[in-house]
Write a protein that holds these residues in place. Structure first.
Motif, mmCIF file in Angstrom:
data_model
loop_
_atom_site.group_PDB
_atom_site.id
_atom_site.type_symbol
_atom_site.label_atom_id
_atom_site.label_comp_id
_atom_site.label_asym_id
_atom_site.label_seq_id
_atom_site.Cartn_x
_atom_site.Cartn_y
_atom_site.Cartn_z
ATOM 1 N N ILE A 93 0.836 -1.206 0.000
ATOM 2 C CA ILE A 93 0.000 0.000 0.000
ATOM 3 C C ILE A 93 0.869 1.253 0.000
ATOM 4 N N ALA A 94 1.926 1.266 0.817
ATOM 5 C CA ALA A 94 2.832 2.423 0.861
ATOM 6 C C ALA A 94 3.535 2.605 -0.482
ATOM 7 N N GLY A 95 3.938 1.518 -1.114
ATOM 8 C CA GLY A 95 4.585 1.605 -2.422
ATOM 9 C C GLY A 95 3.666 2.177 -3.485
ATOM 10 N N VAL A 96 2.435 1.718 -3.506
ATOM 11 C CA VAL A 96 1.461 2.221 -4.479
ATOM 12 C C VAL A 96 1.166 3.696 -4.212
ATOM 13 N N ALA A 97 0.995 4.042 -2.945
ATOM 14 C CA ALA A 97 0.745 5.441 -2.590
ATOM 15 C C ALA A 97 1.934 6.314 -2.986
ATOM 16 N N GLY A 98 3.141 5.834 -2.741
ATOM 17 C CA GLY A 98 4.342 6.578 -3.113
ATOM 18 C C GLY A 98 4.433 6.780 -4.616
ATOM 19 N N TYR A 99 4.084 5.755 -5.359
ATOM 20 C CA TYR A 99 4.136 5.835 -6.818
ATOM 21 C C TYR A 99 3.196 6.918 -7.347
ATOM 22 N N PHE A 100 1.985 6.970 -6.836
ATOM 23 C CA PHE A 100 1.005 7.926 -7.339
ATOM 24 C C PHE A 100 1.143 9.321 -6.745
ATOM 25 N N THR A 101 1.920 9.480 -5.687
ATOM 26 C CA THR A 101 2.084 10.798 -5.071
ATOM 27 C C THR A 101 3.498 11.338 -5.213
ATOM 28 N N ARG A 102 4.329 10.696 -6.016
ATOM 29 C CA ARG A 102 5.703 11.146 -6.258
ATOM 30 C C ARG A 102 5.655 12.494 -6.981
ATOM 31 N N PRO A 103 6.417 13.491 -6.526
ATOM 32 C CA PRO A 103 6.415 14.808 -7.176
ATOM 33 C C PRO A 103 6.949 14.733 -8.612
ATOM 34 N N GLU A 104 6.348 15.486 -9.489
ATOM 35 C CA GLU A 104 6.781 15.555 -10.885
ATOM 36 C C GLU A 104 7.983 16.490 -11.013
ATOM 37 N N GLU A 105 8.637 16.427 -12.156
ATOM 38 C CA GLU A 105 9.846 17.217 -12.381
ATOM 39 C C GLU A 105 9.590 18.719 -12.250
ATOM 40 N N TYR A 143 16.582 14.936 -13.304
ATOM 41 C CA TYR A 143 15.455 14.395 -12.561
ATOM 42 C C TYR A 143 15.544 12.879 -12.626
ATOM 43 N N ASN A 144 15.593 12.236 -11.466
ATOM 44 C CA ASN A 144 15.664 10.779 -11.401
ATOM 45 C C ASN A 144 14.396 10.238 -10.760
ATOM 46 N N ASN A 145 13.738 9.339 -11.464
ATOM 47 C CA ASN A 145 12.507 8.718 -11.005
ATOM 48 C C ASN A 145 12.837 7.376 -10.374
ATOM 49 N N TYR A 146 12.574 7.234 -9.097
ATOM 50 C CA TYR A 146 12.804 5.976 -8.387
ATOM 51 C C TYR A 146 11.482 5.284 -8.058
ATOM 52 N N TYR A 147 10.461 5.495 -8.864
ATOM 53 C CA TYR A 147 9.121 4.900 -8.775
ATOM 54 C C TYR A 147 8.325 5.365 -7.564
ATOM 55 N N VAL A 148 8.846 5.262 -6.352
ATOM 56 C CA VAL A 148 8.095 5.728 -5.178
ATOM 57 C C VAL A 148 8.671 7.028 -4.630
ATOM 58 N N ALA A 149 9.781 7.471 -5.177
ATOM 59 C CA ALA A 149 10.421 8.717 -4.778
ATOM 60 C C ALA A 149 11.103 9.303 -6.006
ATOM 61 N N ALA A 150 11.596 10.530 -5.880
ATOM 62 C CA ALA A 150 12.294 11.182 -6.982
ATOM 63 C C ALA A 150 13.433 12.025 -6.427
ATOM 64 N N THR A 158 20.322 19.766 -4.160
ATOM 65 C CA THR A 158 19.795 18.406 -4.262
ATOM 66 C C THR A 158 18.416 18.389 -3.627
ATOM 67 N N CYS A 159 17.447 17.819 -4.353
ATOM 68 C CA CYS A 159 16.079 17.713 -3.853
ATOM 69 C C CYS A 159 15.649 16.250 -3.865
ATOM 70 N N TRP A 160 14.943 15.852 -2.822
ATOM 71 C CA TRP A 160 14.308 14.533 -2.737
ATOM 72 C C TRP A 160 12.825 14.750 -2.583
ATOM 73 N N GLY A 161 12.031 13.923 -3.236
ATOM 74 C CA GLY A 161 10.584 14.056 -3.130
ATOM 75 C C GLY A 161 9.900 12.709 -3.014
ATOM 76 N N ALA A 162 8.869 12.674 -2.178
ATOM 77 C CA ALA A 162 8.031 11.489 -2.006
ATOM 78 C C ALA A 162 6.734 11.925 -1.342
ATOM 79 N N PHE A 163 5.644 11.230 -1.656
ATOM 80 C CA PHE A 163 4.333 11.512 -1.045
ATOM 81 C C PHE A 163 3.975 12.988 -1.147
ATOM 82 N N THR A 164 4.132 13.590 -2.300
ATOM 83 C CA THR A 164 3.861 14.993 -2.636
ATOM 84 C C THR A 164 4.753 15.994 -1.912
#
Length: 93
Positions: free
Chosen positions: A7-19, A53-60, A73-79
């Motif tokens: 569930i956390a992985g799916v949520a991370g995938y759909f809420t990962r910040p865009e470039e 921009y690097n996409n790590y599926y559940v984070a960026a 350097t920026c990290w993004g996950a869950f919006t």
């Protein structure tokens, strides 16, 4: 427990910040006068720095470099996006 990870992985995938969002946050760090150690370096990075921009599926991850040296350097996950200005290794600060 495995179900929670899925569930956390799916949520991370759909809420990962865009470039575009991560670029905006990195530009905010570059233009913030409190984080600028060398004004010309920041101006150069915001205009001509290399960006990745690097996409790590559940984070960026988003990097801004100038002449091969990391500037932001920026990290993004869950919006959420967290950006930091890297220390200048040439000056130690």
């Amino acid at each position: 427990f495995v179900l929670l990870l899925i569930i956390a992985g799916v949520a991370g995938y759909f809420t990962r910040p865009e470039e575009a969002v991560m670029r905006e946050r990195a530009d905010a760090i570059l233009s913030d006068p409190q984080t600028i150690s060398e004004g010309f370096e920041s101006l150069g990075a915001s205009l001509a720095g290399d960006r990745a921009y690097n996409n790590y599926y559940v984070a960026a991850k988003y990097n801004v470099t100038l002449d091969g040296t990391p500037v932001v350097t920026c990290w993004g996950a869950f919006t959420q996006v967290q950006c930091t200005r890297e220390a200048d290794t040439r000056t130690g600060g």
